[in-house]
Design a protein around this motif. Sequence first.
Motif: not given
Ligand code: ZN
Length: 112
Positions: A3, A6, A45, A96
């Motif tokens: 991600c 993230c 997340h 996200h």
């Molecule tokens: Zn994420």
Amino acid sequence: MDCIFCKIVKGEIPSKKAYEDDSVLAFYDLEPQAPVHILIIPKDHISSCADITEENSAVISHIFEVAAKLGKELGLDNGYRIVNNCGEDGGQTVKHLHFHLMGGRQFTWPAG
Ligand code: ZN
Ligand code: AMP
């Protein structure tokens, strides 16, 4: 999990930060659609607005406190737009949860 937001939270991908605390990060969008275009995200997340629950929703009110603070700090006294794109039909490209804080120009409604 792969991600990108993230990775931005962990500092593995660089970002231009506008605000940070224990639970929230705000950083400038790479492809700004307005003179001010900041993304505000929970550090933990959450995939999209559709995944907000009683257990994780406290950070959402905090995100809106941060948005109001940034709006004042950045002098967006004439207003701004906060946008969340949720899922395929909503046009979400990064999975996200993030809120776009956009200001410095007049927006039209309804959004396309
Ligand atoms: Zn994420
Ligand atoms: P959305 O279409 O709502 O999922 O918005 C994703 C947003 O993330 C877009 O406005 C992108 O320009 C922005 N974006 C994607 N990668 C990055 C990045 N590494 N740093 C800053 N903004 C990004």
